[in-house]
Every structure is written in C-alpha cells, then in structure tokens.
Design a protein around this motif. Structure first.
Motif, PDB file in Angstrom:
ATOM      1  N   TRP A  97     -14.209 -24.997  -3.755  1.00 17.84           N
ATOM      2  CA  TRP A  97     -13.008 -24.687  -3.131  1.00 17.84           C
ATOM      3  C   TRP A  97     -13.240 -23.885  -1.775  1.00 17.84           C
ATOM      4  N   SER A  98     -12.153 -24.082  -1.073  1.00 18.64           N
ATOM      5  CA  SER A  98     -12.105 -23.020   0.405  1.00 18.64           C
ATOM      6  C   SER A  98     -10.905 -22.078   0.080  1.00 18.64           C
ATOM      7  N   ALA A  99     -10.943 -21.053   0.887  1.00 19.22           N
ATOM      8  CA  ALA A  99      -9.622 -20.178   0.800  1.00 19.22           C
ATOM      9  C   ALA A  99      -8.321 -21.006   1.049  1.00 19.22           C
ATOM     10  N   ASP A 100      -8.359 -21.937   1.879  1.00 19.92           N
ATOM     11  CA  ASP A 100      -7.153 -22.711   1.902  1.00 19.92           C
ATOM     12  C   ASP A 100      -6.809 -23.366   0.741  1.00 19.92           C
ATOM     13  N   ASP A 101      -7.787 -23.903  -0.160  1.00 20.97           N
ATOM     14  CA  ASP A 101      -7.324 -24.710  -1.644  1.00 20.97           C
ATOM     15  C   ASP A 101      -6.808 -23.589  -2.437  1.00 20.97           C
ATOM     16  N   PHE A 102      -7.503 -22.503  -2.515  1.00 20.35           N
ATOM     17  CA  PHE A 102      -6.949 -21.579  -3.522  1.00 20.35           C
ATOM     18  C   PHE A 102      -5.441 -21.246  -3.023  1.00 20.35           C
ATOM     19  N   TRP A 103      -5.169 -20.929  -1.806  1.00 21.56           N
ATOM     20  CA  TRP A 103      -4.045 -20.674  -1.171  1.00 21.56           C
ATOM     21  C   TRP A 103      -2.911 -21.739  -1.648  1.00 21.56           C
ATOM     22  N   GLN A 104      -3.418 -22.860  -1.456  1.00 17.90           N
ATOM     23  CA  GLN A 104      -2.429 -23.949  -1.868  1.00 17.90           C
ATOM     24  C   GLN A 104      -1.929 -24.008  -3.414  1.00 17.90           C
ATOM     25  N   ALA A 105      -3.069 -23.413  -4.140  1.00 16.28           N
ATOM     26  CA  ALA A 105      -2.741 -23.375  -5.644  1.00 16.28           C
ATOM     27  C   ALA A 105      -1.835 -22.151  -6.053  1.00 16.28           C
ATOM     28  N   MET A 106      -1.951 -21.231  -5.283  1.00 11.68           N
ATOM     29  CA  MET A 106      -1.178 -19.925  -5.393  1.00 11.68           C
ATOM     30  C   MET A 106      -0.037 -19.922  -4.984  1.00 11.68           C
ATOM     31  N   HIS A 107       0.125 -20.491  -3.594  1.00 11.03           N
ATOM     32  CA  HIS A 107       1.541 -20.323  -2.891  1.00 11.03           C
ATOM     33  C   HIS A 107       2.208 -21.657  -2.897  1.00 11.03           C
ATOM     34  N   TYR A 118       1.140 -27.535 -13.228  1.00  9.79           N
ATOM     35  CA  TYR A 118       2.382 -27.341 -14.181  1.00  9.79           C
ATOM     36  C   TYR A 118       2.448 -25.716 -14.074  1.00  9.79           C
ATOM     37  N   PRO A 119       3.938 -25.191 -14.301  1.00 15.44           N
ATOM     38  CA  PRO A 119       4.036 -23.891 -14.062  1.00 15.44           C
ATOM     39  C   PRO A 119       3.659 -23.074 -15.313  1.00 15.44           C
ATOM     40  N   ALA A 120       2.854 -23.624 -16.187  1.00 14.96           N
ATOM     41  CA  ALA A 120       2.152 -22.595 -17.187  1.00 14.96           C
ATOM     42  C   ALA A 120       1.104 -21.771 -16.383  1.00 14.96           C
ATOM     43  N   PHE A 121       0.765 -22.338 -15.120  1.00 14.09           N
ATOM     44  CA  PHE A 121       0.244 -21.264 -14.138  1.00 14.09           C
ATOM     45  C   PHE A 121       1.310 -20.752 -13.429  1.00 14.09           C
ATOM     46  N   PRO A 122       1.574 -19.667 -13.435  1.00 16.53           N
ATOM     47  CA  PRO A 122       2.952 -18.831 -12.865  1.00 16.53           C
ATOM     48  C   PRO A 122       2.813 -18.980 -11.302  1.00 16.53           C
ATOM     49  N   TYR A 123       2.724 -20.169 -10.764  1.00 17.98           N
ATOM     50  CA  TYR A 123       2.623 -19.750  -9.080  1.00 17.98           C
ATOM     51  C   TYR A 123       4.205 -19.926  -8.493  1.00 17.98           C
ATOM     52  N   THR A 124       5.099 -20.143  -9.706  1.00 16.80           N
ATOM     53  CA  THR A 124       6.416 -19.725  -9.232  1.00 16.80           C
ATOM     54  C   THR A 124       6.669 -18.401  -8.786  1.00 16.80           C
ATOM     55  N   GLU A 125       5.654 -17.483  -9.566  1.00 19.36           N
ATOM     56  CA  GLU A 125       5.770 -15.921  -9.175  1.00 19.36           C
ATOM     57  C   GLU A 125       4.824 -15.833  -8.093  1.00 19.36           C
ATOM     58  N   TYR A 126       3.487 -16.161  -8.466  1.00 17.17           N
ATOM     59  CA  TYR A 126       2.278 -16.062  -7.344  1.00 17.17           C
ATOM     60  C   TYR A 126       2.757 -16.381  -5.849  1.00 17.17           C
ATOM     61  N   THR A 127       3.565 -17.266  -5.625  1.00 12.86           N
ATOM     62  CA  THR A 127       4.172 -17.770  -4.419  1.00 12.86           C
ATOM     63  C   THR A 127       4.555 -16.648  -3.481  1.00 12.86           C
ATOM     64  N   LYS A 128       4.832 -15.676  -4.185  1.00 16.56           N
ATOM     65  CA  LYS A 128       5.502 -14.127  -3.599  1.00 16.56           C
ATOM     66  C   LYS A 128       4.139 -13.618  -2.672  1.00 16.56           C
ATOM     67  N   VAL A 129       3.036 -13.896  -3.380  1.00 20.19           N
ATOM     68  CA  VAL A 129       1.776 -12.968  -3.104  1.00 20.19           C
ATOM     69  C   VAL A 129       1.363 -13.252  -1.573  1.00 20.19           C
ATOM     70  N   THR A 130       1.054 -12.263  -0.864  1.00 17.20           N
ATOM     71  CA  THR A 130       0.591 -12.510   0.558  1.00 17.20           C
ATOM     72  C   THR A 130      -0.826 -13.435   0.777  1.00 17.20           C
ATOM     73  N   ARG A 131      -0.685 -13.848   2.036  1.00 17.22           N
ATOM     74  CA  ARG A 131      -2.224 -14.664   2.071  1.00 17.22           C
ATOM     75  C   ARG A 131      -3.302 -13.659   2.104  1.00 17.22           C
TER      76      ARG A 131
END
Length: 426
Positions: A97-107, A118-131
């Motif tokens: 993975w690259s940093a862009d790949d990880f950002w794509q998952a988190m954000h 699936y939102p069992a991974f809480p990206y619905t909240e992690y989307t607020k995390v800064t780059r």
C-alpha cells in the motif's frame, strides 16, 4: 624552482579545496539525511500515538494474536466481519500500500483496489481525520514488523454482500469530509471535538443505529453496540452519561483511570480506557473533557425529581430482590448502596444503574467484571460472575431492586430481559 613550487601549490590547493568541498558536501548530506531520519522517526512516533488514540490495535488484533495482524471477528446483524492484517507484510498485509491507498481507506472508505469498505470499519468517523494524521498513522504501521497471516474472509449474509447495495448505503448515509473547526469555540474545544468525532470514533458506539446499520441523525445519544450486547449510554443526557455538570478534573479522572468516587467504566468502555484513553497526553485528555462537558446537558430537576408510589405487586417483587441483594451484594456495595470509594462503585444515585436500558447492569451481574487496569488504578477491585449461582428470576429481581432502591427510579427487569441480554462478550 619558484615557478615549479607555485605550480605545485596551485594544483595542491585546488585538490585540497575539492577534497574539503567533497567532505563538506558529504557532511551536509549526512546532516540532511540525519535530519530526514529524525523527522521520519518523529512522524512514526506521532503515528504510534494517534494509532493508540484511535485504538487501532483493539480491533486489528485477535485474542492471543500478533498485534495489528487482524483476524478478530465482529458479529453484526448483517453477518460476521473479520478485521484485516494491517502490518506491512507484502502478501497478507498492507506492505504494497501507498500513503494514498491508506488515505483512500480512511477518508473515502475504499480499499486499495477501489472496492467499497463496510462501515464495520468506522470510516464514517475516520473521514474527519486530517491527511497529515492519516499519513503519520500509515508511517507507524509501515514501521511495524511484518506478520504473514492470512485471515478468514467476511461471512456477510445476502443481500448485504452486494457492492451495489453498499454503494447506495454510502449515498444515503456516508458524508465524507475532514473535521472543520468551529471558529466560535476555543482551540482546546476543537481539539477535543476532533478526537471525539474523528479519531476516537465515539459516535460508532454511542449512537443508535437504524435497520441498515447507519447512525441516527442525533449523535452521541446512546445506543446498543451492534453485536456486543452492551449499551453505550448517551454522552448528552444527564440521566445516562452526560457530564454537563461535572468538573473538568472529574471527567479527566474517569477517562484516564476508569473510575471516580461516583462512577466506573465497565464492559467495552473499560477496554477503551485501558487500551487507548489512559495513554493520551494530559492536553488531549483535557480537550476531550472540555468538549464532552460542553455537549452534556445539565440536570436541574435531579434533586427535585419525585418518585411515584409503587403498586403492592411491585413492592413484593422488589422485596424479593432485596433478599437477593442482602445475600450476594450488600457486603461490597453496602446496606444503603453507598459502595466503597475507589473500590466498589455506589449503586445509590448511580446513573449506569438507573438509565433507560438495564442491559449493562444485567450483564455485570451475569458475567462480573473489572474496571480497567490503568496507571491511575493499577489494581482494580472486581466483581465475580453470578450466572452460575443465581437463577435468571433472581437476577431480574435483584436488578429491579437496585434500580428502585435508595432513591433510584428505573424500569423493572424480567427473566426474559436477563435471557435476551446474553450474547457475545466484548
């Protein structure tokens, strides 16, 4: 001879200058590399702190397994999700993975191959995390020792295993976007809001969900934790876990040690305190307390609330519960439910006992438990399980009694409630 000497000196001087320049360049380059390495190490350390704040290891580590290697099973009404390996293994982890790949998952909530997560991974909240913070977490994960571990696939029931349906879910319920500061609030308040709303993903547990598993519009108002049979209380309502009228220092004490003179964390929240919150910096801990205090509503009617008269049938039911309490509970929690400060929590006036859902109290009686072991409370006193000693009818009676004794006022509990509260432990 003089001319020969001048020729020799001129050539030698040029050679000396060249060598010195080379050495100086090497020195400068080494300094740049050293500075870069130091900066990278600082980023890794910051990422380690942020990963701890988000409790990433808590989900991505199965019981007895290697840290961050995944394999933990999350049971939900939609099927069983298995957390992935996020160590930097090239074959089974995120080594490619690259940093862009990880950002794509988190954000964005999308995997490296573009598949919707699936939102069992809480990206619905992690989307607020800064780059910047996401990159730091990724740098930390990349610094871990790779673990080759292939985990089982998800077992999602039809039709929820359909990516088109998940796409529609995202259209309806997912709003991506980095946290935006409220300029009318202080920097400390905004830091607390960022941690609570984003990295801490408190909303993932402390908010009720609809039939599609999406958080309701009213955030942090409490809800049953999906698949865990625990109730995460409202962080706003004073009758549950709102701290609008608590001193900041008391909120900090509860979050960092898991216990105060009037409250104790149990179940999943005790785990969060032990694995994550106690390790936050004093500044971040206070920022979270400031934010939580600001959203909590005070309870001006608390001291004037009148408890209605009870019918005779209810009195008799509670009297049977009192007998169970005297036999099994009174030695620790006291004749008047006063508890023992710092050892056994009081039951009189305890909001976790009287809140709308009796689920947590029932499970505490069934399975027992401990407050978290923390630096501020390294040897917590625990409660033994009673499911093998007390029948469901007696558990229902004693929980009903506790919820209505010493000025408490809560709904009655039935043996059916006790039976339905059983399920997977956190």
């Amino acid at each position: 001879m003089s001319g020969s000497f001048q020729w020799w000196w001129k050539g030698s001087r040029q050679m000396i200058i060249a060598i010195a320049g080379g050495l100086l360049g090497m020195s400068l380059a080494s300094g740049q590399v050293l500075a870069s390495a130091t900066a990278t190490e600082a980023v890794v350390q910051q990422g380690a702190y942020l990963a701890r704040a988000g409790n990433c290891m808590g989900c991505h580590t199965t019981r007895g397994g290697k840290p961050y290697a995944g394999g933990r099973r999350l049971n939900t009404p939609f099927g069983e999700f298995v957390t992935p390996n996020i160590t930097p293994d090239n074959e089974t982890g995120i080594g490619q993975w690259s940093a862009d790949d990880f950002w794509q998952a988190m954000h964005h909530g999308q995997s490296r191959d573009g598949r919707y997560l699936y939102p069992a991974f809480p990206y619905t909240e992690y989307t607020k995390v800064t780059r910047e913070d996401a990159d730091a977490i990724f740098a930390y994960l990349r610094s871990l020792t790779p673990v080759r571990q292939t985990n089982l696939p998800h077992r999602i029931r039809s039709p929820y295993d359909n990516q088109l349906l998940l796409f529609l879910w995202r259209v309806w319920y997912f709003k991506e976007g980095v946290y935006e500061a409220d300029l009318s609030k202080s920097e400390e308040w905004n830091r607390g809001a960022y941690l609570v709303q984003g990295l801490g993903h408190c909303d993932a547990c402390h908010t009720a969900r609809n039939v599609w598993g999406a958080s309701q519009d009213d955030k942090l108002t409490g809800g049953e934790i999906m698949g865990h049979y625990w109730y995460a209380p409202s962080l706003i309502a004073p009758q549950e876990a709102g701290v609008g009228d608590w001193p900041i220092e008391t909120i900090v004490e509860l979050l960092s040690t898991g216990i105060t003179s009037d409250a104790v964390t149990t179940g999943p929240m005790a785990t969060i305190v032990r694995q994550s919150l106690q390790h936050l910096s004093p500044e971040d801990m206070r920022a979270m307390a400031v934010y939580l205090q600001s959203i909590g509503k005070p309870d001006p009617a608390r001291k004037t609330r009148r408890i209605p008269d009870m019918p005779e049938g209810v009195r008799q039911y509670l009297a049977r519960g009192e007998l169970v309490y005297e036999k099994y509970c009174q030695d620790c929690h006291g004749e008047s439910g006063q508890g023992a400060p710092g050892i056994y929590p009081p039951l009189a006036g305890n909001r976790s006992v009287t809140m709308k859902s009796p689920l947590n109290t029932i499970r505490s009686v069934l399975y027992g438990g401990y407050p978290p072991s923390t630096a501020g409370n390294p040897r917590p006193y625990g409660m033994p399980p009673y499911q093998h000693i007390i029948r469901d009818a007696e558990i229902a009676q004693v929980v009903s009694y506790i919820r209505n004794a010493w000025g408490n006022f809560g709904s009655l509990v039935s043996p059916l409630d006790v039976d339905q509260s059983r399920g997977n432990e956190f």
